[in-house]
Design a protein around this motif. Structure first.
Motif, short mmCIF file in Angstrom:
data_model
loop_
_atom_site.label_atom_id
_atom_site.label_comp_id
_atom_site.label_asym_id
_atom_site.label_seq_id
_atom_site.Cartn_x
_atom_site.Cartn_y
_atom_site.Cartn_z
N UNK A 147 19.38 -36.72 -113.61
CA UNK A 147 19.62 -36.93 -114.98
C UNK A 147 18.84 -36.12 -115.90
N UNK A 148 17.58 -35.39 -115.35
CA UNK A 148 16.76 -34.48 -116.29
C UNK A 148 17.14 -33.03 -116.16
N UNK A 149 18.29 -32.83 -115.38
CA UNK A 149 18.81 -31.47 -115.61
C UNK A 149 19.31 -30.98 -116.72
N UNK A 150 18.82 -30.24 -117.55
CA UNK A 150 19.48 -29.75 -119.03
C UNK A 150 20.80 -28.83 -118.46
N UNK A 166 19.79 -40.80 -123.13
CA UNK A 166 19.08 -39.67 -123.81
C UNK A 166 17.39 -40.08 -123.63
N UNK A 167 16.86 -41.38 -123.95
CA UNK A 167 15.63 -41.27 -123.77
C UNK A 167 15.09 -40.98 -122.28
N UNK A 168 15.89 -41.80 -121.45
CA UNK A 168 15.57 -41.58 -120.15
C UNK A 168 15.59 -40.25 -119.61
N UNK A 169 16.89 -39.56 -120.05
CA UNK A 169 17.25 -38.22 -119.31
C UNK A 169 16.39 -37.26 -119.99
#
Ligand code: NAP
Length: 245
Positions: A147-150, A166-169
């Protein structure tokens, strides 16, 4: 003799979920593993269960958002072991309200998420770096998320495109970006830092709705924790497969 038996590891947020299993698997590989939890009693309770399985596990109190707790943990590791070979930054939280649009998440949720997932991870790493530099070949593992992958968040049809917390990602994107910065600093040393996606794992974080068991969820962290000298520095992987930033 198993080369891992001389190694000391510390796993943050290890009182449940992927963290506990990461401790188990590192200890099964022979590593003396410190099971860190923000509540001492809980950490001791979980460590005792793993010790009963015959594993070399020791409890340590560490609230990653508390400066004094970090300093005390570093001092304890310095006194007892003199160095640290493996740091797994596993502690993490997800506070977004999934019923809300990305722009509607509270700033409070953003701040608390970044405090634990990003600033605490940097603080713990900074504090343990002197002990990690005492290791012949330290390994730092940052537990991130796909989920961190832009790249994938910008790609309609990707497996995560519709999952906007969004906050987590964005906190996990920051963990990935920070990993690249630290990898640069370590590039000419024997030490390595890598970031991993554990998989979509059945834990409290998703109410047990994940797709894989914690036994799989811990594997990417363990793989990067036990990398030999030929392994990558600054990679983002899941079970050895390279992921898009
Ligand atoms: P979990 O079951 O919710 O466990 C989270 C752990 O982090 C708990 O032990 C919790 O301790 C600890 N923690 C939270 N805040 C802390 C603090 N301030 N100081 C110390 N420990 C703290 O979650 P999980 O699924 O195992 O997640 C582990 C890591 O994997 C996280 O970084 C998460 O973002 C990442 N991840 C998980 C998934 C998944 O599908 N589960 C997918 C991608 C990435 P307490 O028990 O004291 O609250």
């Amino acid at each position: 003799m198993n080369a891992n038996t001389n190694k000391i590891a510390l796993v943050t947020g290890a009182t449940r979920g992927i963290g506990t299993e990461t401790v188990r698997q590192l200890a099964q590989a022979g590593v003396h593993t410190l099971l860190a939890g923000r509540k001492r009693d809980t950490a001791v309770e979980v460590a005792l269960k793993l010790q009963a399985e015959g594993l070399p596990v020791e409890a340590i109190e560490l609230d990653v958002t508390d400066e004094a707790s970090i300093a005390a943990a570093v001092e304890q590791v310095r006194t007892r072991h003199g160095h640290l070979d493996i740091l797994v930054n596993n502690a993490g939280i997800l506070l977004d309200d999934i019923s809300k649009a990305p722009s509607q998440q509270s700033l409070e949720a953003w701040r608390r998420t970044f405090d634990t997932n990003v600033f605490a991870l940097v603080a713990v790493t900074q504090a343990f770096l002197p002990l990690l530099r005492e290791s012949a070949a330290a390994r730092i593992v940052n537990v991130s998320s796909l989920l961190g992958s832009v790249t994938l968040h910008s790609q309609p049809g990707s497996p995560i495109y519709d999952f906007k917390v969004p906050a987590y990602n964005v906190s996990k994107s920051a963990v990935n970006a920070w990993t690249a910065q630290l990898a640069y600093e370590l590039r000419d040393t024997a030490h390595k830092v890598n970031t991993v996606h554990p998989g979509y794992v059945k834990t409290d974080m998703n109410g047990g709705e994940g797709e894989v068991e914690v036994s799989v969820g811990a594997q990417s962290s363990v793989q990067m924790a036990l990398l030999d000298a030929d392994g990558p520095n600054g990679s983002f992987t899941y079970l050895g497969e390279v992921l898009p930033w």
